[in-house]
Design an enzyme around this catalytic site. Structure first.
Site, PDB file in Angstrom:
ATOM      1  N   HIS A  80       0.836  -1.217   0.000  1.00 49.40           N
ATOM      2  CA  HIS A  80       0.000   0.000   0.000  1.00 49.40           C
ATOM      3  C   HIS A  80       0.869   1.264   0.000  1.00 49.40           C
ATOM      4  O   HIS A  80       2.035   1.223   0.404  1.00 49.40           O
ATOM      5  CB  HIS A  80      -0.917   0.006   1.227  1.00 49.40           C
ATOM      6  CG  HIS A  80      -0.158   0.009   2.525  1.00 49.40           C
ATOM      7  ND1 HIS A  80       0.363   1.163   3.076  1.00 49.40           N
ATOM      8  CD2 HIS A  80       0.201  -1.005   3.350  1.00 49.40           C
ATOM      9  CE1 HIS A  80       1.003   0.864   4.190  1.00 49.40           C
ATOM     10  NE2 HIS A  80       0.920  -0.455   4.384  1.00 49.40           N
ATOM     11  N   THR A 121       1.176   5.889   4.500  1.00 51.56           N
ATOM     12  CA  THR A 121       0.043   6.357   5.307  1.00 51.56           C
ATOM     13  C   THR A 121       0.517   7.389   6.331  1.00 51.56           C
ATOM     14  O   THR A 121       1.723   7.546   6.565  1.00 51.56           O
ATOM     15  CB  THR A 121      -0.609   5.194   6.087  1.00 51.56           C
ATOM     16  OG1 THR A 121       0.337   4.711   7.058  1.00 51.56           O
ATOM     17  CG2 THR A 121      -1.023   4.057   5.167  1.00 51.56           C
ATOM     18  N   HIS A 156       0.813  -5.754   2.464  1.00 52.88           N
ATOM     19  CA  HIS A 156       1.572  -4.981   3.450  1.00 52.88           C
ATOM     20  C   HIS A 156       3.024  -5.452   3.500  1.00 52.88           C
ATOM     21  O   HIS A 156       3.344  -6.540   3.020  1.00 52.88           O
ATOM     22  CB  HIS A 156       0.941  -5.173   4.833  1.00 52.88           C
ATOM     23  CG  HIS A 156      -0.520  -4.869   4.873  1.00 52.88           C
ATOM     24  ND1 HIS A 156      -1.031  -3.663   5.300  1.00 52.88           N
ATOM     25  CD2 HIS A 156      -1.604  -5.619   4.529  1.00 52.88           C
ATOM     26  CE1 HIS A 156      -2.356  -3.684   5.227  1.00 52.88           C
ATOM     27  NE2 HIS A 156      -2.725  -4.858   4.756  1.00 52.88           N
TER      28      HIS A 156
END
Length: 206
Positions: free
Chosen positions: A13, A16, A154
C-alpha cells in the site's frame, strides 16, 4: 496438460499518516498521505497496459484504497483476502516506535534483529504470517493457473512471500529488498518454479 504462466504483480500500500509518524499499524489503519496517493497513481500509470485477470487485496482500508488508485479505469472487482493482512502487532498497534522500544525493549530488538525468536504481546509471530501467506499462495495457484494477478498487501506479508519463494528461514525475513510504499515486485510462477522478475521496484517514483 501444462498450465500457462501465472504472474503476480505484488505491491505494498501507499504511504500512510502512521507510516510517516513511525507509528505501528498492524491491523489498525490510517489514511494514505498525499505522497501515498500520488505514488499509487504513478504506479497505476506505470502498469496501465497490463491485462489483469484479478485484483486481490488485504481488507485493510489502506490497501483497498491503494488498489482502487492503481486499478485505474479497469472494471475488475477488488477481491479481499484476510490472509494478506499485515502482521497483527497486538499491544504495539497504534504506538510509535520509540514508545515500543522503551516499553518492550527485548521484544522490539527481537522483532528487528532476531525475528525467529520474536514473540508478540497479543499478536502474531512471523511464522503465523508466513503460514497464512503460504496458504493464500497455494489457493491462488489452484484458482488462477495463468495470467496476471495484482496483489495489494503490506510490508511483512510481502517479506514473508520473498522468504517462502526463496525457501529461506524466518531469520532472513528482513533481508533486502526494502519494501517501500507502492513498491512493485513481480513473481512468475510456473508450476513449482517461482522466479522474481522484479524486486521492490520504485521506478515509477523516480
Amino acid at each position: 496438460m501444462k498450465n500457462g504462466m501465472l504472474t503476480l504483480y505484488i505491491i505494498r500500500h501507499g504511504e500512510t499518516e502512521w507510516n510517516k509518524e513511525k507509528r505501528m499499524q498492524g491491523r489498525l489503519d490510517s489514511d494514505l498521505t498525499e505522497k501515498g496517493r500520488s505514488d499509487a497513481g504513478l504506479l497505476g500509470e506505470r502498469i496501465k497496459d497490463i491485462d489483469f485477470k484479478r485484483i486481490v487485496s488485504s481488507p485493510s482500508k489502506r490497501t483497498i484504497y491503494t488498489a482502487e488508485l492503481v486499478r485505474w479505469a479497469r472494471e475488475i472487482p477488488i477481491e479481499t483476502d484476510e490472509r494478506l493482512m499485515e502482521i497483527d502487532l497486538g499491544e504495539w498497534q497504534g504506538k510509535v516506535e520509540s514508545e515500543i522500544r522503551e516499553h518492550y525493549p527485548a521484544e522490539f530488538d527481537a522483532y528487528w534483529n532476531r525475528p525467529e525468536s520474536y514473540e508478540s504481546a497479543g499478536g502474531e509471530s512471523f511464522y503465523d504470517v508466513a503460514n497464512r501467506v503460504a496458504s493464500f499462495l497455494e489457493d491462488l495457484q489452484k484458482t488462477s493457473s495463468e495470467g496476471n494477478v495484482l496483489i495489494v498487501t503490506h510490508a511483512v506479508a510481502v517479506k514473508a512471500l520473498y522468504m517462502l519463494c526463496r525457501n529461506a528461514a524466518v531469520e532472513h525475513i528482513w533481508d533486502p529488498p526494502f519494501i517501500h510504499g507502492t513498491s512493485l515486485t513481480i513473481l512468475q510462477i510456473d508450476q513449482d518454479r517461482k522466479e522474481f522478475l522484479l524486486e521492490g521496484c520504485m521506478a515509477h517514483c523516480e
